[in-house]
Write a protein that holds these residues in place. Structure first.
Motif, PDB file in Angstrom:
ATOM      1  N   PHE A 260       0.835  -1.192   0.000  1.00  0.00           N
ATOM      2  CA  PHE A 260       0.000   0.000   0.000  1.00  0.00           C
ATOM      3  C   PHE A 260       0.874   1.247   0.000  1.00  0.00           C
ATOM      4  O   PHE A 260       2.045   1.217   0.413  1.00  0.00           O
ATOM      5  CB  PHE A 260      -0.922  -0.005   1.223  1.00  0.00           C
ATOM      6  CG  PHE A 260      -1.862  -1.182   1.245  1.00  0.00           C
ATOM      7  CD1 PHE A 260      -3.064  -1.130   0.567  1.00  0.00           C
ATOM      8  CD2 PHE A 260      -1.521  -2.351   1.922  1.00  0.00           C
ATOM      9  CE1 PHE A 260      -3.935  -2.220   0.573  1.00  0.00           C
ATOM     10  CE2 PHE A 260      -2.372  -3.438   1.934  1.00  0.00           C
ATOM     11  CZ  PHE A 260      -3.585  -3.379   1.255  1.00  0.00           C
ATOM     12  N   ASP A 261       0.284   2.358  -0.456  1.00  0.00           N
ATOM     13  CA  ASP A 261       1.031   3.602  -0.598  1.00  0.00           C
ATOM     14  C   ASP A 261       1.482   4.183   0.740  1.00  0.00           C
ATOM     15  O   ASP A 261       2.377   5.031   0.776  1.00  0.00           O
ATOM     16  CB  ASP A 261       0.177   4.653  -1.332  1.00  0.00           C
ATOM     17  CG  ASP A 261      -0.060   4.273  -2.788  1.00  0.00           C
ATOM     18  OD1 ASP A 261       0.742   3.490  -3.327  1.00  0.00           O
ATOM     19  OD2 ASP A 261      -1.038   4.772  -3.378  1.00  0.00           O
ATOM     20  N   ASP A 262       0.877   3.736   1.837  1.00  0.00           N
ATOM     21  CA  ASP A 262       1.268   4.267   3.152  1.00  0.00           C
ATOM     22  C   ASP A 262       2.463   3.530   3.742  1.00  0.00           C
ATOM     23  O   ASP A 262       2.802   3.721   4.912  1.00  0.00           O
ATOM     24  CB  ASP A 262       0.083   4.219   4.127  1.00  0.00           C
ATOM     25  CG  ASP A 262      -0.401   2.794   4.392  1.00  0.00           C
ATOM     26  OD1 ASP A 262       0.125   1.847   3.759  1.00  0.00           O
ATOM     27  OD2 ASP A 262      -1.307   2.619   5.230  1.00  0.00           O
ATOM     28  N   GLY A 263       3.130   2.691   2.926  1.00  0.00           N
ATOM     29  CA  GLY A 263       4.319   1.992   3.406  1.00  0.00           C
ATOM     30  C   GLY A 263       4.031   0.752   4.217  1.00  0.00           C
ATOM     31  O   GLY A 263       4.870   0.315   5.015  1.00  0.00           O
ATOM     32  N   THR A 264       2.865   0.155   4.013  1.00  0.00           N
ATOM     33  CA  THR A 264       2.514  -1.074   4.718  1.00  0.00           C
ATOM     34  C   THR A 264       2.307  -2.204   3.723  1.00  0.00           C
ATOM     35  O   THR A 264       2.161  -1.984   2.520  1.00  0.00           O
ATOM     36  CB  THR A 264       1.236  -0.897   5.553  1.00  0.00           C
ATOM     37  OG1 THR A 264       0.138  -0.588   4.672  1.00  0.00           O
ATOM     38  CG2 THR A 264       1.404   0.216   6.579  1.00  0.00           C
ATOM     39  N   VAL A 265       2.290  -3.417   4.252  1.00  0.00           N
ATOM     40  CA  VAL A 265       2.071  -4.602   3.442  1.00  0.00           C
ATOM     41  C   VAL A 265       1.078  -5.502   4.174  1.00  0.00           C
ATOM     42  O   VAL A 265       1.094  -5.602   5.398  1.00  0.00           O
ATOM     43  CB  VAL A 265       3.392  -5.362   3.174  1.00  0.00           C
ATOM     44  CG1 VAL A 265       4.063  -5.792   4.479  1.00  0.00           C
ATOM     45  CG2 VAL A 265       3.163  -6.555   2.262  1.00  0.00           C
TER      46      VAL A 265
ATOM     47  N   VAL B  80      -2.725 -18.206   8.236  1.00  0.00           N
ATOM     48  CA  VAL B  80      -3.640 -19.344   8.324  1.00  0.00           C
ATOM     49  C   VAL B  80      -5.034 -18.886   8.733  1.00  0.00           C
ATOM     50  O   VAL B  80      -5.996 -19.650   8.612  1.00  0.00           O
ATOM     51  CB  VAL B  80      -3.120 -20.387   9.327  1.00  0.00           C
ATOM     52  CG1 VAL B  80      -1.881 -21.080   8.782  1.00  0.00           C
ATOM     53  CG2 VAL B  80      -2.833 -19.755  10.685  1.00  0.00           C
ATOM     54  N   GLU B  81      -5.163 -17.636   9.200  1.00  0.00           N
ATOM     55  CA  GLU B  81      -6.475 -17.097   9.558  1.00  0.00           C
ATOM     56  C   GLU B  81      -6.721 -15.820   8.749  1.00  0.00           C
ATOM     57  O   GLU B  81      -6.916 -15.876   7.550  1.00  0.00           O
ATOM     58  CB  GLU B  81      -6.541 -16.840  11.070  1.00  0.00           C
ATOM     59  CG  GLU B  81      -6.454 -18.126  11.905  1.00  0.00           C
ATOM     60  CD  GLU B  81      -6.568 -17.860  13.376  1.00  0.00           C
ATOM     61  OE1 GLU B  81      -6.951 -16.728  13.767  1.00  0.00           O
ATOM     62  OE2 GLU B  81      -6.264 -18.784  14.173  1.00  0.00           O
ATOM     63  N   THR B  82      -6.693 -14.682   9.420  1.00  0.00           N
ATOM     64  CA  THR B  82      -6.924 -13.416   8.721  1.00  0.00           C
ATOM     65  C   THR B  82      -5.594 -12.849   8.224  1.00  0.00           C
ATOM     66  O   THR B  82      -4.518 -13.334   8.580  1.00  0.00           O
ATOM     67  CB  THR B  82      -7.573 -12.401   9.670  1.00  0.00           C
ATOM     68  OG1 THR B  82      -6.697 -12.185  10.786  1.00  0.00           O
ATOM     69  CG2 THR B  82      -8.910 -12.922  10.172  1.00  0.00           C
ATOM     70  N   ARG B  83      -5.669 -11.814   7.398  1.00  0.00           N
ATOM     71  CA  ARG B  83      -4.458 -11.126   6.967  1.00  0.00           C
ATOM     72  C   ARG B  83      -3.951 -10.220   8.087  1.00  0.00           C
ATOM     73  O   ARG B  83      -4.744  -9.697   8.883  1.00  0.00           O
ATOM     74  CB  ARG B  83      -4.730 -10.296   5.717  1.00  0.00           C
ATOM     75  CG  ARG B  83      -4.811 -11.130   4.436  1.00  0.00           C
ATOM     76  CD  ARG B  83      -4.956 -10.251   3.231  1.00  0.00           C
ATOM     77  NE  ARG B  83      -4.834 -11.035   1.995  1.00  0.00           N
ATOM     78  CZ  ARG B  83      -3.912 -10.825   1.063  1.00  0.00           C
ATOM     79  NH1 ARG B  83      -3.025  -9.847   1.224  1.00  0.00           N
ATOM     80  NH2 ARG B  83      -3.878 -11.562  -0.032  1.00  0.00           N
ATOM     81  N   VAL B  84      -2.625 -10.022   8.109  1.00  0.00           N
ATOM     82  CA  VAL B  84      -2.042  -9.088   9.056  1.00  0.00           C
ATOM     83  C   VAL B  84      -1.439  -7.929   8.273  1.00  0.00           C
ATOM     84  O   VAL B  84      -0.978  -8.103   7.146  1.00  0.00           O
ATOM     85  CB  VAL B  84      -0.961  -9.751   9.946  1.00  0.00           C
ATOM     86  CG1 VAL B  84      -1.555 -10.911  10.717  1.00  0.00           C
ATOM     87  CG2 VAL B  84       0.230 -10.218   9.116  1.00  0.00           C
ATOM     88  N   ARG B  85      -1.458  -6.752   8.888  1.00  0.00           N
ATOM     89  CA  ARG B  85      -0.938  -5.538   8.248  1.00  0.00           C
ATOM     90  C   ARG B  85       0.360  -5.162   8.965  1.00  0.00           C
ATOM     91  O   ARG B  85       0.375  -5.005  10.191  1.00  0.00           O
ATOM     92  CB  ARG B  85      -1.960  -4.422   8.349  1.00  0.00           C
ATOM     93  CG  ARG B  85      -1.673  -3.203   7.476  1.00  0.00           C
ATOM     94  CD  ARG B  85      -2.115  -3.415   6.055  1.00  0.00           C
ATOM     95  NE  ARG B  85      -2.092  -2.166   5.290  1.00  0.00           N
ATOM     96  CZ  ARG B  85      -3.194  -1.526   4.890  1.00  0.00           C
ATOM     97  NH1 ARG B  85      -4.396  -2.022   5.167  1.00  0.00           N
ATOM     98  NH2 ARG B  85      -3.098  -0.398   4.209  1.00  0.00           N
ATOM     99  N   ALA B  86       1.441  -5.012   8.218  1.00  0.00           N
ATOM    100  CA  ALA B  86       2.740  -4.687   8.791  1.00  0.00           C
ATOM    101  C   ALA B  86       3.310  -3.456   8.115  1.00  0.00           C
ATOM    102  O   ALA B  86       3.030  -3.182   6.946  1.00  0.00           O
ATOM    103  CB  ALA B  86       3.709  -5.865   8.631  1.00  0.00           C
ATOM    104  N   THR B  87       4.139  -2.719   8.847  1.00  0.00           N
ATOM    105  CA  THR B  87       4.791  -1.529   8.310  1.00  0.00           C
ATOM    106  C   THR B  87       6.189  -1.888   7.832  1.00  0.00           C
ATOM    107  O   THR B  87       6.952  -2.556   8.540  1.00  0.00           O
ATOM    108  CB  THR B  87       4.886  -0.436   9.387  1.00  0.00           C
ATOM    109  OG1 THR B  87       3.563  -0.092   9.826  1.00  0.00           O
ATOM    110  CG2 THR B  87       5.573   0.806   8.833  1.00  0.00           C
ATOM    111  N   LEU B  88       6.516  -1.464   6.606  1.00  0.00           N
ATOM    112  CA  LEU B  88       7.863  -1.673   6.077  1.00  0.00           C
ATOM    113  C   LEU B  88       8.805  -0.664   6.720  1.00  0.00           C
ATOM    114  O   LEU B  88       8.574   0.545   6.638  1.00  0.00           O
ATOM    115  CB  LEU B  88       7.879  -1.475   4.560  1.00  0.00           C
ATOM    116  CG  LEU B  88       6.967  -2.393   3.736  1.00  0.00           C
ATOM    117  CD1 LEU B  88       6.925  -1.916   2.294  1.00  0.00           C
ATOM    118  CD2 LEU B  88       7.463  -3.827   3.796  1.00  0.00           C
ATOM    119  N   ARG B  89       9.849  -1.150   7.370  1.00  0.00           N
ATOM    120  CA  ARG B  89      10.794  -0.245   8.006  1.00  0.00           C
ATOM    121  C   ARG B  89      11.838   0.177   6.964  1.00  0.00           C
ATOM    122  O   ARG B  89      12.974  -0.309   6.953  1.00  0.00           O
ATOM    123  CB  ARG B  89      11.461  -0.909   9.209  1.00  0.00           C
ATOM    124  CG  ARG B  89      12.297   0.060  10.039  1.00  0.00           C
ATOM    125  CD  ARG B  89      12.969  -0.611  11.202  1.00  0.00           C
ATOM    126  NE  ARG B  89      12.035  -1.007  12.240  1.00  0.00           N
ATOM    127  CZ  ARG B  89      12.412  -1.562  13.397  1.00  0.00           C
ATOM    128  NH1 ARG B  89      13.697  -1.801  13.624  1.00  0.00           N
ATOM    129  NH2 ARG B  89      11.519  -1.908  14.300  1.00  0.00           N
TER     130      ARG B  89
END
Length: 403
Positions: free
Chosen positions: A116-121, A126-135
């Motif tokens: 995503f444009d806000d620098g996250t992926v 195995v369950e839901t998606r997780v949102r992480a910030t690219l350092r």
């Protein structure tokens, strides 16, 4: 397009992930390991084709793990790649065993990962998606930025790793390779691979193998003690040590590859030449399975780094490169007076043996690539102080070196 039509790069980026969601990623990694092992058990000795492995193992992976559909497919394809690599090694006499998947990793592709444009992926689990910030580095010139900001680079399959309780995403990128330019007066950089010096160029740049050899010897002693212990704890420690050894080796080989490509750029070379690796274990003093792997991986790293700079790669016959005098062409086993030293029995020329071999490789590449059927026409190979054109001789440096 074939794989050779693309330039590929990997950008390693640490992820900031809420602790509450880290457990989901660890669980996904564990299920990924289980899935790969299931697929390997079913396909071992039968096939290395990705479609066939998927057909044989997909249902079992879905039934016996919590992976979603896309990750199940990726796991079977990863196993196919691993089995293909093992088959190639065994064809060369390695006797590699059935793989054991123990590393805390999991693969991602465009369907299971979104940027995503806000620098996250966003990463599937195995369950839901997780949102992480690219350092990403604060500096806009950070090397990762060039891939995200240049539309010619496309995200491809990537791998999530966990090291020391931190997560790192190895993001794969590719772009269409520029077609080779016709070089009327191109230059070759010869490179010799060895044990004491892992790489030596025809421009007299030496890349020592001492650090790699030291780490390998230390880890080999630890491995021997752990195997003698034979406990389950010792086995876990052994796996950790072997993973550490691979990381150290990869880091060292990446540094050497960067150095070789930088040397080629500095001397305005259009092609980097190596000996063909056929029967390298038999030809190299103290050569073993590890060095065969290291040389193959080093050439792989140099190849993709060089192609990104518009530099080609070629391989030449290894016949007599260590016994031939680069000055007068005299070939004799006695010329190689020791592992480190070359002393021509005809003209008396003396040089480091690896450096002499690198010059021979450069000259052989020029003679080979000059054939009219080749796309790239080269006429000389690079030395530190100038260039050599076969049958015409040495030309002093003309200012083409980039400081």
């Amino acid at each position: 397009m074939s794989s050779e039509d693309y330039v590929r790069r990997t950008a390693v980026t640490r992820l900031d992930i809420p602790e509450s969601e880290s457990s989901l990623l660890r669980e996904t990694m564990q299920e990924w390991q289980n899935a790969c092992q299931i697929a390997a058990e079913r396909a071992w000795g039968s096939t290395t084709d990705a479609t066939s492995v998927q057909s044989m193992a997909y249902d079992a992976v879905r039934d016996e793990t919590d992976l979603k559909s896309q990750h199940s497919i990726l796991a079977t394809h990863r196993v196919a790649d691993t089995l293909r690599s093992i088959t190639e090694k065994n064809d060369r006499g390695w006797d590699a065993p059935k793989p054991q998947f123990t590393s805390p990793t999991v693969a991602y592709d465009q369907r299971s990962m979104s940027f995503f444009d806000d620098g996250t992926v966003s990463l599937a689990t195995v369950e839901t998606r997780v949102r992480a910030t690219l350092r990403l580095p604060d500096n806009e010139d950070g090397y990762q930025q060039q891939f995200f900001e240049n539309e010619s680079w496309e995200v491809t399959q990537s791998t999530l790793h966990e090291r020391d309780e931190a997560f790192f995403l190895h993001i794969g990128f590719k772009k269409t390779a520029e077609s080779d330019r016709q070089q009327e007066y191109g230059t070759v950089l010869g490179v010799d691979l060895g044990i004491d010096n892992i790489a030596v160029t025809s421009t007299a740049q030496f890349f020592s193998g001492d650090e790699l050899k030291h780490h390998r010897q230390e880890l080999r002693r630890k491995r021997r003690r752990l195997k003698q212990t034979g406990t389950r704890s010792a086995l876990r420690t052994l796996i950790h040590i072997e993973n550490k050894e691979r990381r150290i080796a990869r880091d060292t080989l990446h540094r050497v590859a960067n150095g070789v490509v930088a040397e080629a750029k500095r001397y305005c070379c259009d092609i980097i030449a190596f000996e063909a690796l056929d029967d390298i274990r038999g030809r190299l003093p103290d050569g073993d399975m590890f060095h065969s792997w290291a040389f193959g991986r080093l050439i792989e790293y140099i190849t993709y780094k060089a192609r990104g700079q518009g530099i080609g790669i070629t391989h030449v016959s290894p016949e007599y490169t260590s016994q031939r005098c680069a000055e007068c062409g005299h070939v004799a086993e006695a010329n190689r007076s020791s592992r480190e030293q070359f002393l021509c029995q005809s003209c008396g020329a003396s040089a480091n043996a690896d450096y002499n071999a690198a010059k021979n490789i450069g000259e052989r590449a020029v003679r080979r690539v000059q054939q009219p059927t080749r796309r790239m026409s080269v006429s000389r190979y690079a030395l530190k102080s100038g260039t050599v054109t076969p049958d015409e001789g040495f030309t002093p440096q003309d200012g083409r070196v980039r400081g």
